[in-house]
Design a protein around this motif. Structure first.
Motif, mmCIF file in Angstrom:
data_model
loop_
_atom_site.group_PDB
_atom_site.id
_atom_site.type_symbol
_atom_site.label_atom_id
_atom_site.label_comp_id
_atom_site.label_asym_id
_atom_site.label_seq_id
_atom_site.Cartn_x
_atom_site.Cartn_y
_atom_site.Cartn_z
ATOM 1 N N ARG A 70 35.755 -80.129 -15.382
ATOM 2 C CA ARG A 70 35.696 -80.769 -14.065
ATOM 3 C C ARG A 70 35.247 -82.215 -14.253
ATOM 4 N N LEU A 71 36.200 -83.129 -14.213
ATOM 5 C CA LEU A 71 35.946 -84.524 -14.563
ATOM 6 C C LEU A 71 35.712 -85.393 -13.334
ATOM 7 N N SER A 72 34.897 -86.438 -13.509
ATOM 8 C CA SER A 72 34.768 -87.488 -12.493
ATOM 9 C C SER A 72 36.046 -88.322 -12.572
ATOM 10 N N ARG A 73 36.988 -88.039 -11.681
ATOM 11 C CA ARG A 73 38.350 -88.520 -11.904
ATOM 12 C C ARG A 73 38.501 -90.035 -11.778
ATOM 13 N N TYR A 74 37.781 -90.650 -10.848
ATOM 14 C CA TYR A 74 37.933 -92.086 -10.633
ATOM 15 C C TYR A 74 36.600 -92.803 -10.913
ATOM 16 N N SER A 75 35.665 -92.780 -9.977
ATOM 17 C CA SER A 75 34.332 -93.324 -10.248
ATOM 18 C C SER A 75 33.603 -92.367 -11.175
ATOM 19 N N TYR A 76 32.757 -92.905 -12.056
ATOM 20 C CA TYR A 76 32.211 -92.005 -13.071
ATOM 21 C C TYR A 76 30.749 -92.236 -13.430
ATOM 22 N N LEU A 77 30.148 -93.387 -13.135
ATOM 23 C CA LEU A 77 28.740 -93.629 -13.406
ATOM 24 C C LEU A 77 28.063 -94.155 -12.146
ATOM 25 N N VAL A 78 26.743 -94.036 -12.093
ATOM 26 C CA VAL A 78 25.977 -94.440 -10.908
ATOM 27 C C VAL A 78 24.881 -95.407 -11.322
ATOM 28 N N SER A 79 24.801 -96.527 -10.627
ATOM 29 C CA SER A 79 23.730 -97.490 -10.854
ATOM 30 C C SER A 79 23.186 -98.043 -9.545
ATOM 31 N N LEU B 24 18.694 -85.782 -0.591
ATOM 32 C CA LEU B 24 19.874 -85.422 -1.364
ATOM 33 C C LEU B 24 19.504 -84.610 -2.599
ATOM 34 N N ASP B 25 20.244 -83.551 -2.809
ATOM 35 C CA ASP B 25 20.043 -82.699 -3.975
ATOM 36 C C ASP B 25 20.976 -83.180 -5.083
ATOM 37 N N ILE B 26 20.613 -84.294 -5.713
ATOM 38 C CA ILE B 26 21.416 -84.830 -6.811
ATOM 39 C C ILE B 26 20.488 -85.182 -7.968
ATOM 40 N N ARG B 27 21.058 -85.219 -9.147
ATOM 41 C CA ARG B 27 20.291 -85.584 -10.337
ATOM 42 C C ARG B 27 21.125 -86.536 -11.172
ATOM 43 N N LEU B 28 20.499 -87.614 -11.571
ATOM 44 C CA LEU B 28 21.129 -88.596 -12.447
ATOM 45 C C LEU B 28 20.413 -88.558 -13.786
ATOM 46 N N SER B 29 21.181 -88.585 -14.861
ATOM 47 C CA SER B 29 20.601 -88.479 -16.190
ATOM 48 C C SER B 29 20.836 -89.769 -16.964
ATOM 49 N N THR C 124 16.974 -102.137 -12.416
ATOM 50 C CA THR C 124 16.939 -102.105 -13.879
ATOM 51 C C THR C 124 18.270 -102.478 -14.512
ATOM 52 N N GLY C 125 19.362 -102.237 -13.799
ATOM 53 C CA GLY C 125 20.686 -102.432 -14.375
ATOM 54 C C GLY C 125 21.196 -101.236 -15.153
ATOM 55 N N ASP C 126 20.424 -100.147 -15.190
ATOM 56 C CA ASP C 126 20.861 -98.949 -15.915
ATOM 57 C C ASP C 126 22.008 -98.263 -15.177
ATOM 58 N N TRP C 127 22.927 -97.709 -15.974
ATOM 59 C CA TRP C 127 24.043 -96.926 -15.435
ATOM 60 C C TRP C 127 23.875 -95.477 -15.897
ATOM 61 N N ASP C 128 23.702 -94.578 -14.923
ATOM 62 C CA ASP C 128 23.346 -93.196 -15.225
ATOM 63 C C ASP C 128 24.505 -92.237 -14.986
ATOM 64 N N VAL C 129 24.390 -91.078 -15.606
ATOM 65 C CA VAL C 129 25.403 -90.036 -15.513
ATOM 66 C C VAL C 129 25.057 -89.089 -14.367
ATOM 67 N N PRO C 130 25.965 -88.885 -13.398
ATOM 68 C CA PRO C 130 25.708 -87.914 -12.328
ATOM 69 C C PRO C 130 25.861 -86.491 -12.874
ATOM 70 N N CYS D 117 31.340 -90.865 -23.059
ATOM 71 C CA CYS D 117 31.493 -89.413 -23.088
ATOM 72 C C CYS D 117 30.477 -88.776 -22.154
ATOM 73 N N HIS D 118 30.926 -88.355 -20.970
ATOM 74 C CA HIS D 118 30.051 -87.741 -19.972
ATOM 75 C C HIS D 118 29.397 -86.474 -20.514
ATOM 76 N N SER D 119 30.183 -85.668 -21.216
ATOM 77 C CA SER D 119 29.717 -84.335 -21.598
ATOM 78 C C SER D 119 28.623 -84.359 -22.656
ATOM 79 N N LEU D 120 28.437 -85.481 -23.369
ATOM 80 C CA LEU D 120 27.311 -85.573 -24.292
ATOM 81 C C LEU D 120 25.990 -85.590 -23.549
ATOM 82 N N THR D 121 25.971 -86.242 -22.395
ATOM 83 C CA THR D 121 24.762 -86.302 -21.578
ATOM 84 C C THR D 121 24.660 -85.112 -20.636
ATOM 85 N N ASP D 122 25.809 -84.662 -20.137
ATOM 86 C CA ASP D 122 25.845 -83.588 -19.135
ATOM 87 C C ASP D 122 26.972 -82.617 -19.441
ATOM 88 N N PRO D 123 26.701 -81.607 -20.265
ATOM 89 C CA PRO D 123 27.767 -80.647 -20.599
ATOM 90 C C PRO D 123 28.120 -79.696 -19.461
#
Length: 530
Positions: free
Chosen positions: A60-69, A81-86, A226-232, A372-378
């Motif tokens: 299940r891929l983030s088809r268009y947008s893919y990172l959150v900052s 919101l029940d969300i987690r960013l890694s 911070t400028g960090d880009w995190d994985v949803p 690679c999203h799945s390295l951070t969030d399999p």
């Protein structure tokens, strides 16, 4: 399709169920307003969705947008919101061949390791020290600018005083970013890594006098202060699913399969005509919030269309049986692909690719970046795929303006994809094809989207991921108080084309809701309609 029961009148009708529309819906419904969201597609989320693009494959891929900052924690807290960013453990890896040897620059895994990587690449500590000073400056600016995104628009001078750093102001707001990059860094590869944040989705040269590249750079380095880009975690769809849940819990009606086709308003009340199947109907509203492009807003209201927009990227999703081995044996592929893997993004390479595209040709060495999203969030992969070592790769190509695909979109897509992957394979110790997974029909798990594909699938004008050129985060003569106002006082633009729009931020949705609720200022209580 979600059935809409009855017509009637709502306090707010929101056109478009992308993430900004859902943010606005949740805020307004929590404030006790009656809210209807009309979404053309059969699902909410817009460009911020997760899908299974490969037949018979549980990925299940983030088809268009893919990172959150740029999503403020204020919105996450306000809406429960029940969300987690890694966080990603590696910021970036950039491979290069120097003196006939495969090497690269790994930024991350601790300060000492990063310093050593700079020294190994450049032969001294000077570039690393310049890097620390430069990003120390952008970090200080981020902490001062980012909180203003959910406040009424400051004037230019108010924001300048808030930044309180004349060097930073000049570098980012007054002169082309290329000047700062060239003044502060000597190594071509390091210069290119810095410049890439100015070019994501933006077709511009480092020295473009319009400073479009500066505005792009600014939004890429201020996120979260911070400028960090995190994985949803769970993919981008997990973010918009949480927003949809928050809006529904608050009482908003989300009507999918309902396409708004017309807005009529006298400035006090409005009527929104929508189509479902072959049937048209009309609903009344005190306010209409348009979570779509400025072009769509003009079409809905019958206004003169704005200047055409143009996207400039190639988006590629891949599923691999395993990560490829690298020619640079000093770095683990799991480190190299965990952050942003820069390809053909040296400073001179970026300039050459821009010049070729500006002259009407596809770049011969297309610049791009992978992570690679799945390295951070399999969790986005099924258990069997995780056990077998499968990984996802998301590639974002630069300097691919929509005009290059106008004559033959399919042919140009294939040509550019082939050239882009060839640039990646320069740095691999094995063919990428040997690593690609296959779907249930035996086809390689890879899909590519041009700007024209995004225009067709998502109605992004010209495939522009920001809907139009990004704006400075301060007021001008026609921006209004929150940067969401339009010529009709009860019609607001809450999509990425609003001032301080672009990216998965929710900021335009928040600001449009505040404009409706009449929020007086940061930290003030929301009052009645203004």
């Amino acid at each position: 399709m979600t059935a809409l029961q009855g017509h009637g009148t709502y306090d707010a009708v929101i056109v478009g169920g992308g993430h900004n529309g859902l943010v606005a819906a949740a805020y307004l419904a929590r404030a006790g307003r009656s809210v209807l969201v009309l979404e053309r597609l059969d699902h909410t989320g817009g460009a911020a969705i997760s899908t299974r693009p490969f037949a018979g494959v549980d990925a299940r891929l983030s088809r268009y947008s893919y990172l959150v900052s740029l999503l403020p924690q204020k919105i996450v807290r306000d809406l429960d919101l029940d969300i987690r960013l890694s966080s990603r453990t590696v910021s970036s890896y950039t491979p290069v061949e120097r003196a006939g040897r495969a090497t690269g620059l790994l930024v991350g895994r601790g300060e000492e390791r990063t310093r050593e990587a700079f020294a190994r690449l450049t032969g001294s500590d000077r570039e690393y020290e310049s890097w620390q000073r430069f990003y120390g400056m952008t970090g200080r600016l981020a902490r001062r600018v980012f909180p203003t995104l959910t406040e009424p628009l400051p004037t230019r001078e108010e924001l300048r005083r808030r930044v309180d750093d004349e060097d930073a102001w000049r570098i980012l707001f007054e002169e082309p970013i290329g000047a700062a990059v060239e003044d502060r860094f000597a190594d071509d590869l390091v210069r290119g890594v810095v410049l890439t944040d100015a070019l994501i989705g933006t077709f511009a040269d480092a020295h473009d006098p319009s400073l479009e590249q500066n505005r792009c750079f600014l939004y890429h380095v201020i996120g979260g202060g911070t400028g960090d880009w995190d994985v949803p975690v769970g993919g981008m769809g997990a973010v918009t699913d949480a927003l949809a849940d928050a809006a529904r819990r608050a009482g908003a009606v989300l009507a999918t399969g309902h396409e708004a086709v017309r807005i009529a308003t006298d400035g006090d009340t409005a009527e929104v005509t929508y189509r479902t199947g072959d049937t048209e109907a009309t609903v009344g509203a005190r306010h209409v919030l348009v979570n779509a492009s400025p072009q769509a807003l003009a079409e809905l209201t019958g206004a003169a269309p704005p200047q055409p927009a143009e996207g400039a990227q190639l988006k590629v999703n891949m599923l691999l049986k395993r990560l490829p081995r690298l020619r640079d044996t000093s770095v683990d592929p799991r480190d190299a692909f965990a952050g942003t893997f820069h390809i053909a993004e040296g400073y001179e390479q970026l300039a050459a690719a821009h010049a070729q595209a500006a002259a009407g040709a596809l770049p011969s060495a297309p610049p791009s970046e992978i992570y690679c999203h799945s390295l951070t969030d399999p969790s986005i992969l099924g258990p069997d795929l995780v056990e077998q070592g499968y990984q996802t790769l998301t590639l974002f190509g630069l300097h691919a303006p929509a005009r290059l695909f106008a004559r033959d979109n399919d042919g140009a897509r294939e040509e550019l994809l082939k050239a882009t992957l060839a640039q990646l394979e320069v740095h691999l110790a094995e063919p990428l094809a040997d690593c690609l997974a296959t779907d249930a029909d035996g086809r390689p798990c890879i899909e590519a989207k041009t700007p024209l594909d995004l225009e067709r699938d998502l109605r992004l004008p010209g495939g522009n991921i920001f809907h139009r050129a990004l704006s400075w985060p301060y007021a001008s003569e026609d921006t209004g108080r929150w940067g969401v106002e339009t010529a009709q006082r009860n019609v607001l633009l809450c999509g990425a084309g609003a001032v301080r729009g672009g990216g998965v931020s929710g900021v335009p949705g928040h600001n449009a809701a505040m404009a409706v609720l009449g929020a007086p200022a940061a930290g003030g209580a929301a009052g009645q309609d203004g």
